[in-house]
Structure formats: C-alpha cells, structure tokens
Design an enzyme around this catalytic site. Structure first.
Site, PDB file in Angstrom:
ATOM      1  N   ARG A  97       0.877  -1.141  -0.074  1.00 20.55           N
ATOM      2  CA  ARG A  97       0.004  -0.110  -0.091  1.00 20.55           C
ATOM      3  C   ARG A  97       0.884   1.298   0.053  1.00 20.55           C
ATOM      4  O   ARG A  97       0.975   2.106   1.034  1.00 20.55           O
ATOM      5  CB  ARG A  97      -0.836   0.044   1.231  1.00 20.55           C
ATOM      6  CG  ARG A  97      -1.957  -1.290   1.443  1.00 20.55           C
ATOM      7  CD  ARG A  97      -2.482  -1.720   0.443  1.00 20.55           C
ATOM      8  NE  ARG A  97      -4.092  -1.229  -0.082  1.00 20.55           N
ATOM      9  CZ  ARG A  97      -5.109  -1.567   0.822  1.00 20.55           C
ATOM     10  NH1 ARG A  97      -4.988  -2.270   2.045  1.00 20.55           N
ATOM     11  NH2 ARG A  97      -6.171  -1.324   0.436  1.00 20.55           N
ATOM     12  N   ASP A 110      -3.464  -1.372  -6.978  1.00 23.41           N
ATOM     13  CA  ASP A 110      -4.086  -1.625  -5.591  1.00 23.41           C
ATOM     14  C   ASP A 110      -5.399  -2.369  -5.943  1.00 23.41           C
ATOM     15  O   ASP A 110      -6.311  -1.328  -5.547  1.00 23.41           O
ATOM     16  CB  ASP A 110      -3.998  -0.552  -4.685  1.00 23.41           C
ATOM     17  CG  ASP A 110      -4.238  -0.798  -3.298  1.00 23.41           C
ATOM     18  OD1 ASP A 110      -4.996  -2.068  -3.152  1.00 23.41           O
ATOM     19  OD2 ASP A 110      -4.024  -0.129  -2.356  1.00 23.41           O
ATOM     20  N   TYR A 169      -2.493  -0.683   9.170  1.00 27.99           N
ATOM     21  CA  TYR A 169      -3.543  -1.324   9.281  1.00 27.99           C
ATOM     22  C   TYR A 169      -3.939  -1.359  10.765  1.00 27.99           C
ATOM     23  O   TYR A 169      -3.270  -0.842  11.353  1.00 27.99           O
ATOM     24  CB  TYR A 169      -3.439  -2.944   8.807  1.00 27.99           C
ATOM     25  CG  TYR A 169      -3.421  -2.993   7.517  1.00 27.99           C
ATOM     26  CD1 TYR A 169      -4.443  -3.126   6.777  1.00 27.99           C
ATOM     27  CD2 TYR A 169      -2.187  -3.128   6.886  1.00 27.99           C
ATOM     28  CE1 TYR A 169      -4.575  -3.359   5.361  1.00 27.99           C
ATOM     29  CE2 TYR A 169      -2.230  -3.567   5.227  1.00 27.99           C
ATOM     30  CZ  TYR A 169      -3.440  -3.443   4.714  1.00 27.99           C
ATOM     31  OH  TYR A 169      -3.373  -3.708   3.290  1.00 27.99           O
ATOM     32  N   GLN A 188      -0.447   2.759  -5.990  1.00 27.36           N
ATOM     33  CA  GLN A 188      -2.112   2.981  -5.878  1.00 27.36           C
ATOM     34  C   GLN A 188      -2.697   2.325  -7.274  1.00 27.36           C
ATOM     35  O   GLN A 188      -3.888   1.935  -6.911  1.00 27.36           O
ATOM     36  CB  GLN A 188      -2.140   4.678  -5.603  1.00 27.36           C
ATOM     37  CG  GLN A 188      -1.903   4.910  -4.252  1.00 27.36           C
ATOM     38  CD  GLN A 188      -2.484   6.316  -3.743  1.00 27.36           C
ATOM     39  OE1 GLN A 188      -2.943   7.007  -4.642  1.00 27.36           O
ATOM     40  NE2 GLN A 188      -2.153   6.553  -2.755  1.00 27.36           N
ATOM     41  N   SER A 216      -7.983  -1.970  -2.937  1.00 32.70           N
ATOM     42  CA  SER A 216      -8.637  -0.686  -3.036  1.00 32.70           C
ATOM     43  C   SER A 216      -9.716  -0.435  -3.983  1.00 32.70           C
ATOM     44  O   SER A 216     -10.696  -0.073  -3.719  1.00 32.70           O
ATOM     45  CB  SER A 216      -7.549   0.495  -3.003  1.00 32.70           C
ATOM     46  OG  SER A 216      -6.661   0.408  -1.967  1.00 32.70           O
TER      47      SER A 216
END
Ligand code: NAD
Length: 374
Positions: free
Chosen positions: A122, A130, A226, A127, A133
């Site tokens: 992450r 990902d 997280y 991005q 996501s």
C-alpha cells in the site's frame, strides 16, 4: 518470443468479474503480448467477445492455457485449473493465501510464479495497482445502496405536502477504503452519517466526507497502516460507546477488517436487540465471518421480525463492468512495466512492488508469514 497471456472464464459460482476488459486488451496487444481469452469469458461482465479486437478467442480452458506463460485471474485458481496451467507460468490474481495451503503447495510443485493482488504494497507508487482498494471502493458504494434499499425509511430529508421527513441515520464502522466510500455514498443520498474506526488517522478523512466521527477513546493502529486486534478492555470500551450510536441508527454499514484474521466481532446480539424497529445492518465484513454476531455470510437474516442483518458476499462482483475495468487496469499497471520491447515478460524481483506481492517462486513460498505454515 512474445509472452502468451491467458484469461479464463472465472468458474467460482456467482463470480461475474473478469481479469481483462477491451481497453486493457488493446494496450497489452500494443505491447506485443499475445492476448488469449476463453470464448464468452467476459459475458458475465457484459463484454461481448467482439469487443476484444485482436484477442485470440479460445474454446476450452485446456487449449487456452497451453503455452501461456502468463495468466490473469480474479479468483485464486482451483487445483483442477492449476493442472491445466503450464509449469513455470506466472499467475496474477487474488490468491487468498491464508486459506489456500494446497494451492500454494501445488504452485510450488509446478514452479509457478504467483503474484498475489492482496499483497501489493500500500505505497503511493502502487496505488494504480491496488486491487484491494479498487474492489473495496466498489463494495463500500454498493453497501450503502444496499442499506438504502433495505431500509424502512428514506435516506434524504424530504419536505413534502404530507410533512417533513427526517433524514436516515447511518453509522459506518471501519473507515478504510470501503467505509469511506460508504460514507460518501450515504451522504450523497442525503443521510446523516456517523463513522467510527480504531485508527485515529481516519477521523479527519471521515469528517472531510461529512460524517461525524464517533470517539470511543480506543486507538489501535497496527503495522503498515492497518488496525491491530483490540484487547478485551478496549473491546468493552468500544462496545459501550458504539452501542448508543447503533441503537439510534436506521442503517449500520460495517466494514471492519484485520488482514489475515477473522473479522472482529463488534456488534453483539444485545446491541442488535436494542436497535430500532426496521433498522438494517449491512455487514460488508461477511467474507471474513462478519462484524455482527448475528451475520450469516451470504444470507439476509430477519432478526425477530424487527431487524435485517444482511451479509453479502463478493459485493464487487455485483458491479461487474466497473469492477472488471478497475481490476484489469490494476493488473495491467502491475505487469506492463516488465514487458520488454519484444513482448516478453521479464519480472524484476528486486522491484519493491513485485517483491512485495510475489507469493510463490522457484518452488518456494516467499512471504515469511505463509512460509511458517509450510
Ligand atoms: P481493511 O479492509 O483492512 O479494514 C477496514 C477498516 O476497518 C480499517 O480502516 C481498519 O482500521 C478498521 N478496523 C479494524 N478493526 C476495527 C475495529 N475493531 N473497530 C473499528 N474499525 C476497525 O482496510 P483497508 O481499506 O484495506 O485500508 C487499510 C490501510 O491501508 C489504511 O491505512 C488505508 O489508508 C491504507 N491504504 C493505503 C493505500 C495507499 O497508500 N496506496 C491505499 C489504500 C489503503
């Protein structure tokens, strides 16, 4: 020699996504890749074969996989699918490594290089790759719509000739990618939204989307951005505060998760008992068992004829066009930097993103946490 890419039909019941879409296919062809897809594989996502110009359409999985050095998947391959895939191939997709021991072993035996989409780091640079996501954003959006659909009340405030209707009260639990999208969607529909997460960094994000942050006094940031699991005392403290807000809610959308662990149980039976008549819980954490004690994954429970506890599974698959488009782009962005001018695939295992998501290689399980179980 250019690499042959195989994209099969996803065989998991209910899976409507596909790991390719026409614009990604075109870009791969432009890089010199030999793109092959199982005939009709994209129909469940509403893409016709004819939309994949230049892609070789192949009748059977066995013929599709023959000679393919690269495979794009959504769901982890089954052991039977793996039998058909060439030794030494590279497979890219979700692998659910914590519950797929046999698959990992067999991929090692076949010297498969597996890139697990759930392990893509992450980091800012990754991005666009990902998939956790991209798919979570879809789940959050759809979860809010499910809440609005199942609710016994309107989401927006309405001024009508029959009087003024108060807006719905929505509580979102877990403000990661899915939770934030659920907040944004519920707000757009006009609901009053409260949100909660154990990571204190989320307060600002929730507030910027127009939600009021519920402060339980519990903060539990874990590794890598997280959450960590809560202690017994923290759980009680969280419960005491949340119970009051949940009791006032028309709709609760819960998305709380801890990587590789079952979903934390946050809403117990007593909390549900104290909810308003007609209230709804949409438990988007159902895949990991659910955040509510009464959730039955894959089912809609009618609790005492008063409360609906909805436990949908594989929500992104319910928005198959955009989910496939976003997912296929994630795969393309991950793999395309490693396609040479002659269309060969040359992965760089020193690259931070590839190193982060490689699950099996040269007959070995690579990440420490899965190695230990070998
Ligand atoms: P996730 O699906 O793992 O979990 C959902 C949310 O549940 C998280 O926000 C988590 O904090 C929360 N949660 C866990 N236990 C809880 C509890 N007991 N009560 C309430 N909430 C609880 O999360 P995600 O959406 O995958 O995001 C995880 C992290 O990754 C976040 O820090 C996010 O900002 C980050 N992220 C970074 C990037 C990037 O920079 N490329 C992209 C996406 C996400």
């Amino acid at each position: 020699m250019p690499i042959r890419l195989a994209v099969p039909n996803e065989i998991l019941p209910g899976e409507r996504r596909i790991a390719l879409e026409p614009s990604v296919a075109k870009r791969l062809l432009g890089l010199g890749v030999e793109v092959c897809m199982e005939k009709g594989a994209a129909l469940s996502a509403h893409f016709a074969d004819a939309a994949f110009e230049g892609v070789k359409l192949i009748d059977t999985p066995a013929a599709l996989y023959k000679g393919a050095g690269l495979v794009f998947k959504v769901q982890p391959p089954t052991l039977e699918e793996l039998d058909l895939i060439d030794d030494n191939a590279v497979i890219v997709g979700f692998m659910q490594p914590h519950k797929n021991r046999e698959l990992l072993k067999k991929m090692c035996a076949k010297k498969i290089t597996a890139l697990a989409m759930e392990l893509v780091p992450r980091i800012s640079r990754a991005q666009s790759m990902d998939a956790l996501s991209s798919q979570a954003a879809i789940a959050g959006y759809k979860g809010a719509l499910m809440g609005a659909d199942l609710a016994s009340v309107f989401f927006p405030m309405l001024t009508t000739a029959a009087g003024t209707i108060r807006p719905a009260r929505v509580v979102v639990i877990g403000a990661g990618v899915a939770g934030l999208q659920a907040i944004a969607t519920a707000r757009r529909l006009g609901a009053v939204v409260e949100a909660y997460d154990v990571r204190s960094a989320t307060r600002e994000q929730c507030e910027s989307l127009g939600a009021k942050f519920i402060d339980t006094g519990v903060s539990a940031e874990g590794q890598g951005g997280y959450a960590r699991e809560l202690t017994v005392e923290e759980k009680q403290q969280q419960r005491d505060v949340l119970a009051k807000h949940i009791a006032m809610a028309d709709v609760v959308i819960s998305t709380a998760a801890i990587p590789g662990r079952p979903s934390p149980k946050i809403i117990d039976r007593e909390m549900v008992t104290n909810m308003k008549v007609g209230a709804v819980i949409v438990d988007l954490a159902s895949e990991g068992g659910g955040n509510c004690e009464l959730t039955v994954p894959g089912e809609t429970v009618n609790f005492e004829g008063r409360i609906t506890v909805h436990g949908p599974l594989n929500v992104p698959s319910q928005v198959p066009i955009h989910a496939s488009e976003m997912y296929a782009k994630n795969l393309f962005n991950l793999v395309s930097p490693f396609i040479s001018e002659s269309g060969e695939l040359v992965l760089d295992f020193a690259d931070e993103v590839i190193a982060g998501c490689v699950l099996t290689r040269d007959g070995e399980i690579i990440p420490e946490q899965y190695k230990a179980e070998q």
